[in-house]
Design an enzyme around this catalytic site. Structure first.
Site, short mmCIF file in Angstrom:
data_model
loop_
_atom_site.label_atom_id
_atom_site.label_comp_id
_atom_site.label_asym_id
_atom_site.label_seq_id
_atom_site.Cartn_x
_atom_site.Cartn_y
_atom_site.Cartn_z
N ARG A 112 52.25 49.06 34.54
CA ARG A 112 52.15 50.71 34.33
C ARG A 112 53.70 51.37 34.83
NH1 ARG A 112 46.85 49.18 35.46
NH2 ARG A 112 47.43 49.11 37.91
N HIS A 126 43.25 38.01 32.89
CA HIS A 126 41.89 37.55 33.12
C HIS A 126 41.38 36.11 32.69
CE1 HIS A 126 40.64 42.09 33.22
NE2 HIS A 126 41.31 41.74 34.51
N ASP A 129 42.75 34.01 35.31
CA ASP A 129 41.75 34.19 36.46
C ASP A 129 40.59 33.30 36.12
OD1 ASP A 129 43.64 35.90 37.82
OD2 ASP A 129 42.32 37.49 37.26
#
Length: 396
Positions: A112, A126, A129
């Site tokens: 960001r 993810h 992860d």
């Protein structure tokens, strides 16, 4: 297979419409970790791609796993009467675990900050992860290990599954509600375990031999915390979020069957791997626990990654994962009866095949989405851009 495309055209079209939606209500995360990460991210140069931060954190988790595998290959190092893991190893593992956790929290903020967020960045984060779960849990196991002061390898196997199902539960929520509700247990566990690693180096593993309260041992506390967090926090909150979406008529899948499809493959993986353990002629889990955990965790990671692709692209989750086919065949062979060394060869072969296949899956998916979005996975520079021009923030 080298050029196989795992992401379908329909899924690529779905990624074009994807908008990130997540809710984090964990007080530790909101009031402690996020302010900390907001400070840390300012240290990183703006040319550093977020995916490189993500991958670095994952490599630290794998390094911890390998380091502990060297000093504690059979999980007996923490048991009374055995040669213990050196104190400096606990310090290294504790620091690296917290650094990896920090990098996992900073990567999104870097994206960001550099205006470089893309769906591939979230998928990459993810996806790694999901594979980190097994490395993290198995490394933690060495604190207590086997023996009179620890837990059995089968109990750890069940605890691993508690963690794995807790992880996939969040993505099942998002598959059905469109919102990722970040679990509370993750932040608490990472901070706690990093602290426990350091404490272990200071007081020694012998400190964990003593009862925590009355006859309640620290190993029992370890087990109770994992199960209690899953049953008393993660599961109830997931069901509540699902029910709220149902009441608001915002569920993405209306039939019970479609809503539960993501659980078919992980449940079958649990059934097959457990059947192998129970029917093993050589007691394979006692013989090669670390390899067996890795085999299960890698297959689970592939199942979860496919679910993440589907929930992000708003497509249907596949009913069964192809990793289950060779596992099913191995379980059949084991039930027929094989020699001990043959069963060990089957486990090592299957684990190697799963690892290579999952890496191939990850590389190809990243390649496909990189080409689709016209970005480099580990750079903020757009392909075919003029090197003399100012680099644009179009990374991951």
């Amino acid at each position: 297979m080298a050029g196989y495309e795992y992401v379908s055209p329909e899924q690529l079209a779905g990624f074009d419409k994807y908008k990130y939606s997540a809710v984090d209500t964990n007080p530790l995360s909101l009031y402690v970790m996020h302010p900390f990460w907001n400070t840390v991210v300012k240290v990183f140069p703006t040319w550093l791609a977020p995916n490189l931060i993500t991958f670095s954190g994952f490599l630290l988790v794998v390094f911890n796993f390998l380091l502990m595998a060297y000093f504690d290959p059979d999980f007996y190092a923490s048991a009374p009467g055995h040669k213990h893991v050196p104190d400096w190893v606990w310090i290294v593992v504790g620091i690296l675990n917290f650094v990896a956790y920090t990098l996992d929290g900073v990567d999104g903020k870097q994206a960001r900050r550099t205006n470089s967020s893309t769906p591939l960045g979230e998928l990459f984060d993810h996806g790694l992860d999901s594979w980190s779960c097994v490395y993290f849990v198995v490394t933690v196991y060495s604190i207590f290990g086997r023996g009179s002061s620890g837990v059995t390898v089968f109990v750890l196997y069940l605890l691993l599954w508690v963690v794995l199902f807790s992880f996939i539960l969040s993505h099942w929520e998002k598959y059905n509600t469109g919102i990722l509700f970040l679990p509370w247990g993750y932040d608490v566990s990472q901070v706690t375990i990093s602290f426990v690693y350091i404490v272990t180096a200071i007081v020694g593993v012998e400190a964990w031999y003593e009862p925590f309260l009355f006859n309640f041992l620290y190993r029992d506390l370890f087990t109770a915390m994992i199960i209690g967090c899953a049953l008393c926090v993660t599961l109830p909150m997931s069901l509540l979020n699902f029910f709220r979406s149902y009441k608001n008529n915002t569920l993405k899948h209306n039939s019970v069957y479609e809503a539960m499809v993501p659980f078919f493959s992980p449940c079958l993986l649990f059934i097959l791997s457990t059947a192998w353990i129970l029917r093993s002629p050589s007691d394979i889990l006692e013989l090669h626990p670390r390899v067996f955990y890795l085999m299960v965790g890698t297959a689970f990671a592939n199942i979860t990654c496919q679910l993440i692709v589907c929930q992000m692209s708003s497509t249907r989750c596949p009913t069964l994962n192809w990793f289950l086919v060779p596992l099913f065949l191995v379980v059949i062979v084991v039930n027929v009866g094989v020699a001990s060394y043959i069963e060990s060869i089957l486990l090592f072969t299957l684990t190697t095949a799963f690892t290579l296949a999952h890496i191939h899956y990850g590389v190809r998916v990243v390649k496909q989405l990189s080409n689709h979005f016209q970005i480099y996975p580990f750079s903020l520079r757009k392909p075919n851009s003029d090197l003399g021009m100012e680099e644009k923030n179009i990374g991951l």
